[in-house]
Motif scaffolding. Structure first.
Motif, short mmCIF file in Angstrom:
data_model
loop_
_atom_site.label_atom_id
_atom_site.label_comp_id
_atom_site.label_asym_id
_atom_site.label_seq_id
_atom_site.Cartn_x
_atom_site.Cartn_y
_atom_site.Cartn_z
N GLY A 105 -14.38 26.62 22.99
CA GLY A 105 -13.04 25.51 22.98
C GLY A 105 -12.78 25.27 24.33
N HIS A 106 -12.05 25.84 24.91
CA HIS A 106 -11.63 25.85 26.45
C HIS A 106 -12.99 25.47 27.20
CE1 HIS A 106 -9.62 25.77 30.21
NE2 HIS A 106 -10.29 26.96 30.46
N ALA A 107 -13.90 26.35 27.02
CA ALA A 107 -15.40 26.21 27.51
C ALA A 107 -16.24 26.36 26.56
CB ALA A 107 -15.46 27.10 28.82
N GLY A 120 -9.52 35.39 28.69
CA GLY A 120 -9.47 34.48 29.87
C GLY A 120 -8.78 33.14 29.58
N ASP A 121 -9.13 32.01 29.58
CA ASP A 121 -8.33 30.83 29.11
C ASP A 121 -8.27 30.67 27.62
OD1 ASP A 121 -7.72 31.03 31.70
OD2 ASP A 121 -8.67 29.19 32.40
N HIS A 122 -8.72 31.50 26.83
CA HIS A 122 -8.70 31.22 25.29
C HIS A 122 -7.31 31.12 24.90
CE1 HIS A 122 -9.32 31.27 21.20
NE2 HIS A 122 -8.96 32.54 21.06
N THR A 164 -15.53 35.63 31.56
CA THR A 164 -15.17 35.06 30.55
C THR A 164 -15.61 33.48 30.39
OG1 THR A 164 -13.05 34.07 31.74
CG2 THR A 164 -13.00 36.16 30.51
N HIS A 165 -15.75 32.72 31.53
CA HIS A 165 -16.12 31.36 31.58
C HIS A 165 -16.43 30.92 32.69
CE1 HIS A 165 -12.11 30.50 31.71
NE2 HIS A 165 -12.08 29.36 31.99
N PHE A 166 -17.09 29.71 33.08
CA PHE A 166 -17.59 29.28 34.18
C PHE A 166 -16.67 28.53 35.22
CE2 PHE A 166 -18.64 24.70 34.02
CZ PHE A 166 -18.43 24.67 32.69
N HIS A 167 -15.27 28.29 34.64
CA HIS A 167 -14.54 27.60 35.74
C HIS A 167 -14.26 28.34 36.99
CE1 HIS A 167 -12.86 25.36 31.82
NE2 HIS A 167 -14.02 24.97 32.08
N PRO A 168 -14.07 27.44 37.99
CA PRO A 168 -14.02 28.11 39.33
C PRO A 168 -13.14 29.14 39.30
CG PRO A 168 -13.69 25.57 39.49
CD PRO A 168 -13.69 25.92 37.87
N ASP A 169 -12.09 29.06 39.13
CA ASP A 169 -11.24 30.43 39.08
C ASP A 169 -11.46 31.70 38.44
OD1 ASP A 169 -10.40 28.76 37.08
OD2 ASP A 169 -8.41 29.27 36.90
N HIS A 170 -12.34 31.68 37.68
CA HIS A 170 -12.86 32.79 36.95
C HIS A 170 -14.24 33.28 37.58
CE1 HIS A 170 -9.65 32.45 33.87
NE2 HIS A 170 -9.57 31.09 34.24
N VAL A 171 -15.26 32.41 37.80
CA VAL A 171 -16.45 32.61 38.30
C VAL A 171 -16.84 32.51 39.62
CG1 VAL A 171 -17.82 30.40 38.14
CG2 VAL A 171 -18.97 32.38 37.48
ZN LIG Z 1 -10.64 27.76 32.38
#
Ligand SMILES: [Zn+2]
Length: 287
Positions: A139-141, A156-158, A42-49
């Motif tokens: 937005g969030h990313a 994701g975190d949207h 969903t996006h490149f933040h550490p807990d997702h990617v």
């Molecule tokens: Zn995030």
């Protein structure tokens, strides 16, 4: 998957052979045994990617990631000088040098653990992956993706139920992330998905109502930021002290300043704030 901090967990979903997000990639992972044919981020933040490479190696599955999101992922986690560039940018926005130093140290400590997958298949608005329709929900990313199928949105975190997703302005990013986010929330209201599976917390069955609530939240926050401005120039750091208080640990201060900046830049676009300054120092006033 467990997280050492924050909400203490992140959700990864497997549906119709697609694994959505990969956790931090620390410790044991179950991916070999759950039928993963492809991996979508969903996006490149550490807990997702952060666990994408581990998941790809364990399963042999290809990884799919947003085109813009992968570019930012590489820039942030794949370059040696990103923490310094980030710190210099925060100093421009008034963050004291010693606080910015902490950011550099933390940045270098963290990056080696983020094992994103190199050269993924890139996704864009209108792409399809494993029968899921790809939506760009910035937005969030900046490059945040959602995946829609039969009224189900993997978000994701949207959109989160209890947590207000962070929306910060960072260097070399899209210029108005809060404007992006408000538009993505409006789009979510129009889509009215039957159920949203978020990155953290419980599934969301009243997505339109939650999106509306978040829009209202940011309207109030924009007013809070307006109230902290005057005809005297203030840096984003100073405004963040007024809006978020003075007692924040360095890592939280980073998020607070980034969040303040996303609100100030939205206010500039709405004609409710003015930005001035140069490469050394940026400040904001009421217009
Ligand atoms: Zn995030």
């Amino acid at each position: 998957m467990p997280l050492p901090t924050g909400p203490k967990h992140v959700h990864c979903y497997v549906a119709h052979g697609t694994l959505f997000d990969t956790g931090l990639g620390l410790g044991e992972t179950p991916w070999e045994s759950v039928g993963v044919e492809r991996i979508a981020i969903t996006h490149f933040h550490p807990d997702h990617v952060g666990g994408a490479e581990v998941a790809a190696r364990a399963t042999g599955a290809p990884v799919f990631q947003g085109g813009l999101d992968y570019a930012q992922c590489e820039r942030v986690w794949g370059s040696d000088d990103w923490p310094e560039r980030m710190a210099a940018w925060f100093v421009r926005h008034g963050v004291p040098a010693n606080v910015a130093e902490d950011l550099i140290v933390q940045g270098h400590a963290f990056a080696p653990f983020i094992r994103y997958a190199i050269d993924p298949d890139l996704l864009y608005e209108g792409s399809e992956v494993g029968g899921w329709q790809v939506l760009e929900l910035p937005g969030h990313a900046d490059g945040h993706l959602g995946f829609l199928r039969d009224g189900v949105l993997i978000a994701g975190d949207h959109l989160l139920r209890r947590i207000t997703p962070a929306v910060g302005l960072y260097p070399e990013s899209r210029p108005d992330p809060l404007g992006d986010y408000l538009a993505s929330l409006e789009r979510t209201i129009e889509l009215a998905p039957r159920v949203v599976y978020p990155g953290h917390g419980e599934p969301i069955r009243d997505a339109a109502a939650r999106a509306q609530e978040l829009i209202e939240h940011h309207r109030i926050r924009l007013d809070d930021h307006t109230a902290a401005l005057s005809t005297e120039p203030h840096t984003a750091y100073e405004v963040s002290l007024a809006v978020f208080g003075r007692e924040l640990a360095p890592i939280q201060r980073r998020f607070a300043v980034a969040e303040t900046l996303s609100h100030l830049e939205r206010l500039v676009r709405e004609g409710r704030a003015a930005r001035s300054g140069d490469d050394n120092r940026v400040s904001y006033t009421s217009p």
